[in-house]
Design a protein around this motif. Structure first.
Motif, PDB file in Angstrom:
ATOM      1  N   LEU A 153       0.842  -1.195   0.000  1.00 57.88           N
ATOM      2  CA  LEU A 153       0.000   0.000   0.000  1.00 57.88           C
ATOM      3  C   LEU A 153       0.870   1.235   0.000  1.00 57.88           C
ATOM      4  CD1 LEU A 153      -2.631  -1.144   2.644  1.00 57.88           C
ATOM      5  CD2 LEU A 153      -2.885  -1.105   0.163  1.00 57.88           C
ATOM      6  N   LEU A 232      -8.164   4.722 -10.965  1.00 58.28           N
ATOM      7  CA  LEU A 232      -8.955   4.936  -9.759  1.00 58.28           C
ATOM      8  C   LEU A 232      -8.016   4.813  -8.567  1.00 58.28           C
ATOM      9  CD1 LEU A 232     -12.180   4.882  -8.981  1.00 58.28           C
ATOM     10  CD2 LEU A 232     -11.559   2.652  -8.117  1.00 58.28           C
ATOM     11  N   GLY A 234      -8.637   6.519  -5.221  1.00 57.43           N
ATOM     12  CA  GLY A 234      -9.206   6.683  -3.892  1.00 57.43           C
ATOM     13  C   GLY A 234      -8.505   7.808  -3.150  1.00 57.43           C
ATOM     14  N   VAL A 235      -8.971   8.100  -1.925  1.00 58.13           N
ATOM     15  CA  VAL A 235      -8.374   9.220  -1.176  1.00 58.13           C
ATOM     16  C   VAL A 235      -6.902   9.046  -0.951  1.00 58.13           C
ATOM     17  CG1 VAL A 235      -9.471  10.798   0.435  1.00 58.13           C
ATOM     18  CG2 VAL A 235      -9.860   8.315   0.674  1.00 58.13           C
ATOM     19  N   GLY A 236      -6.516   7.858  -0.458  1.00 55.78           N
ATOM     20  CA  GLY A 236      -5.141   7.676  -0.031  1.00 55.78           C
ATOM     21  C   GLY A 236      -4.266   7.045  -1.095  1.00 55.78           C
ATOM     22  N   TYR A 238      -5.003   3.914  -2.121  1.00 56.90           N
ATOM     23  CA  TYR A 238      -4.981   2.488  -1.765  1.00 56.90           C
ATOM     24  C   TYR A 238      -6.042   1.673  -2.512  1.00 56.90           C
ATOM     25  CZ  TYR A 238      -2.610   4.802   2.123  1.00 56.90           C
ATOM     26  OH  TYR A 238      -1.787   5.599   2.872  1.00 56.90           O
ATOM     27  N   ALA A 239      -6.707   2.268  -3.469  1.00 53.87           N
ATOM     28  CA  ALA A 239      -7.780   1.548  -4.156  1.00 53.87           C
ATOM     29  C   ALA A 239      -7.265   0.321  -4.894  1.00 53.87           C
ATOM     30  CB  ALA A 239      -8.495   2.488  -5.134  1.00 53.87           C
ATOM     31  N   GLY A 240      -8.180  -0.599  -5.180  1.00 52.35           N
ATOM     32  CA  GLY A 240      -7.835  -1.767  -5.989  1.00 52.35           C
ATOM     33  C   GLY A 240      -7.419  -3.004  -5.212  1.00 52.35           C
ATOM     34  N   GLU A 241      -7.593  -2.988  -3.894  1.00 49.13           N
ATOM     35  CA  GLU A 241      -7.151  -4.138  -3.105  1.00 49.13           C
ATOM     36  C   GLU A 241      -8.196  -5.253  -3.071  1.00 49.13           C
ATOM     37  OE1 GLU A 241      -4.253  -4.902  -1.874  1.00 49.13           O
ATOM     38  OE2 GLU A 241      -3.323  -3.050  -2.604  1.00 49.13           O
TER      39      GLU A 241
END
Lengths: 394, 394
Positions: A153, A232, A234-236, A238-241
């Motif tokens: 991450l 994409l 996300g805020v941090g 960290y998307a896609g997990e």
DNA sequence: CGGAAATGTTGCGTCGGTGCACATATTAGC
DNA sequence: GCTAATATGTGCACCGACGCAACATTTCCG
């Protein structure tokens, strides 16, 4: 507000960026093609290309031999003198690449390591390798920066590795460290997100604006999403997990892990086990599984993993409505072992209109994928504002 | 290529659009605020506002009484003469609204129906209601168009309702039909996607660029996603269908449906049953549940649904890394019945860095939400290119 | 070999944003 | 109350980016 293109200066830079992106993605575009693609006038395109050439970002070459009427249009190529460094620290090796504009992987060095590298090790290896390359592939090149594709991450913005369980990294400021060591702009992002980007720009997903990419590796399942043509995050960041998701498992006998998370249920280790292998690279595992797929232990495990994967993919499809799901690593093997079955299972659990437009495909770019993705990270600022190139060291 | 802002004309229209969007979202902005927000020069903003005023899209009003030094800056408001019609066909009623720029719901008509309406019924009701309104709320208004928020899968582009199981619609060209009947531009989209948009622009999600919205209604669970500040639509426009996802259910005793899909497991009907109610509106159900939440049947069902919901939310959070999940309808009740517990369950199943930035909130806009969302659909072209207003009937 | 087609090249016109100088309206300080 | 300071509106000259027309160049085709 970053009101892109609000004044004349921004307008120019936007148009420069548009042209450079076309050249980058296509690797070679005639001025006439650029004119058609942008809607700008011939003279404007000529001026923009000239400015990009002056910035050392593109070169104009001989026209392509086309059998059509009319004056031939000179072809515009990415300038070979601009490169990005790309790094991919993994359990067994640190891979370093030199990638030109146009996503051309000009050089790749695989530095094997015996045990998981620390961030410090990684930086040292990179520094040494880059030192070696200065005489060769890096001679007379302008280095736009260095990008790291990290299995973990990674925080958007500063490239801090919050957590890379596989490597054993926690809160490692890898981008900062690489930047300090090499004196060039440095950034980092999750490896699978960069894989998704690479497949979108230069792989199976070239003409697709909505795709999901899932990669199965020794350490688990990583993923990335392109939505509406844009990554994409996300805020941090960290998307896609997808690997940590818990898909429904209808038959409780199929559930083999405590958590029920996708990567605990669908794993390379279990495939290796039924194939009777200790360790193997991906082609070897794939061959072994495909050859023995009629034996019941193998068939059952393939079926079990396929079913659970199908639920996870359906969940993703229902939420993201992509036109393509790209599978890499051992997930591509799961697909290859029975493509129709997987497609059928996914379609069953997906809303019909969504299923209609959905395709499943294996990834395409092989070992260059992460290097291309990491380079893309480096090139992104330049592709957004080519004038930044004037600040690159010569 | 729609290279927005590629030439001088586009540049102007872009800047007009930027200013109009600011006025729309804030409902009132001083020219000085617009100057600061856009980075444009004072004189440019003056010219842009004047042009928007000439287009009949904004009006300049008295300066706000601020206690600061300097010449007061006139406030710019959305022009009250421009409205969108909004329609929301539901099982029990067709709701029609008149919504002004700035998302001001000026008028709302609820037309109850005894059984599910057909597309034809809907159009007829809308036509009648609009006819009635022409003397009142619609007098001297310019109608930008009509937008429908439909509980079903709506194809992007042409507003064809592919499937609305709840209403019993299949391949209903509702946008086309409304447009033909009223003679204004018409469009349609999934209700929850529009709800997500409304909450993002004017509700709990005002300052949030990455959010997931989930609404629990009598017919099931709908959802919408805002990613990177933009609605996530997918190829066909069907994104956000969380209700059909199959989340993991760790304890098989908790699973009560055949499919295991979220909306079969987590449903309003089961909550009504344990509350001992036949039918009830949302506040009534919420009150009943909260009052009896210590009785074991109620507590257990709330707990069961909360657990399954938490897994679905975690799955969404891992993939989308939003900073906010907005819950509406009976899902807001599930949250209200034990906010800490739900947050805890979600955090457990979500990657720590993602969980850290995640908040759960109840929706805010109540019965205006879908009308605002549908109006936004209508205003979107205008907010993208205000010059289009010159084509509106006077 | 000449005409048609497509594209490069050149110079000029149009138009949008900038910035200066000045006007104006409000608050703060004495 | 009066003046200074501050912030903002207004009008005008300037700069620069793209479009366009006219001309030049290169190729294909009959």
């Amino acid at each position: 507000m970053s009101n892109s293109g609000s004044n004349l200066d921004r307008l120019r830079r936007n148009n420069l960026a548009t042209v450079l992106r076309i050249v980058h993605r296509s690797r070679a575009a005639s001025r006439a093609q650029i004119t058609a693609a942008t809607g700008l006038y011939r003279s404007t395109v000529a001026a923009l290309v000239a400015e990009l050439a002056a910035l050392g970002l593109v070169v104009e070459g001989e026209p392509e031999a086309t059998n059509r009427v009319g004056r031939p249009s000179p072809r515009v190529h990415p300038h070979p003198g601009v490169v990005a460094l790309a790094v991919n620290p993994e359990l067994d090796a640190v891979t370093i690449g030199v990638v030109g504009l146009g996503a051309l992987v000009e050089h790749r060095v695989r530095h094997p390591v015996s045990s998981a590298v620390t961030p410090e090790d990684t930086v040292e290896i990179v520094r040494d390798v880059v030192q070696d390359l200065r005489g060769g592939p890096l001679a007379d090149r302008r280095i736009a920066g260095i990008g790291a594709a990290v299995p973990g991450l990674v925080r958007a913005g500063d490239g801090l590795v919050r957590l890379a369980p596989h490597l054993g990294w926690t809160d490692a400021p890898i981008a900062q460290m690489l930047g300090d060591a090499l004196g060039v702009p440095a950034m980092a992002e999750n490896d699978a997100s960069l894989g998704a980007l690479a497949e979108h720009l230069f792989g199976v997903g070239r003409d697709v604006d909505d795709l999901v990419y899932l990669n199965g590796g020794a350490s688990g399942i990583g993923g990335g999403v392109i939505a509406g043509g844009r990554p994409l995050r996300g805020v941090g960041g960290y998307a896609g997990e997808f690997g940590h998701n818990r898909p429904g498992v209808p038959d409780s006998a199929h559930r083999v892990s405590l958590t029920g998370s996708l990567e605990d249920e669908v794993s390379r280790a279990r495939l290796l086990a039924v194939a009777g292998l200790e360790a193997a690279d991906e082609p070897t595992l794939e061959r072994a599984l495909l050859e023995s797929r009629d034996e019941s232990v193998v068939a059952e495990e393939l079926d079990r993993q396929r079913r659970i994967l199908s639920t996870a993919l359906s969940n993703a499809a229902n939420v993201l409505n992509p036109s393509l799901i790209v599978l890499g690593g051992f997930l591509a093997t799961l697909l290859a072992s029975d493509p129709e079955k997987l497609a059928e299972l996914v379609a069953e659990q997906t809303l019909p209109p969504t299923a209609e437009q959905l395709q499943l495909r294996a990834a395409e770019l092989a070992e260059d994928r992460l290097l291309i993705g990491a380079a893309e990270l480096v090139f992104a600022p330049l592709l957004g504002d080519p004038v930044l190139a004037s600040r690159l060291a010569p």
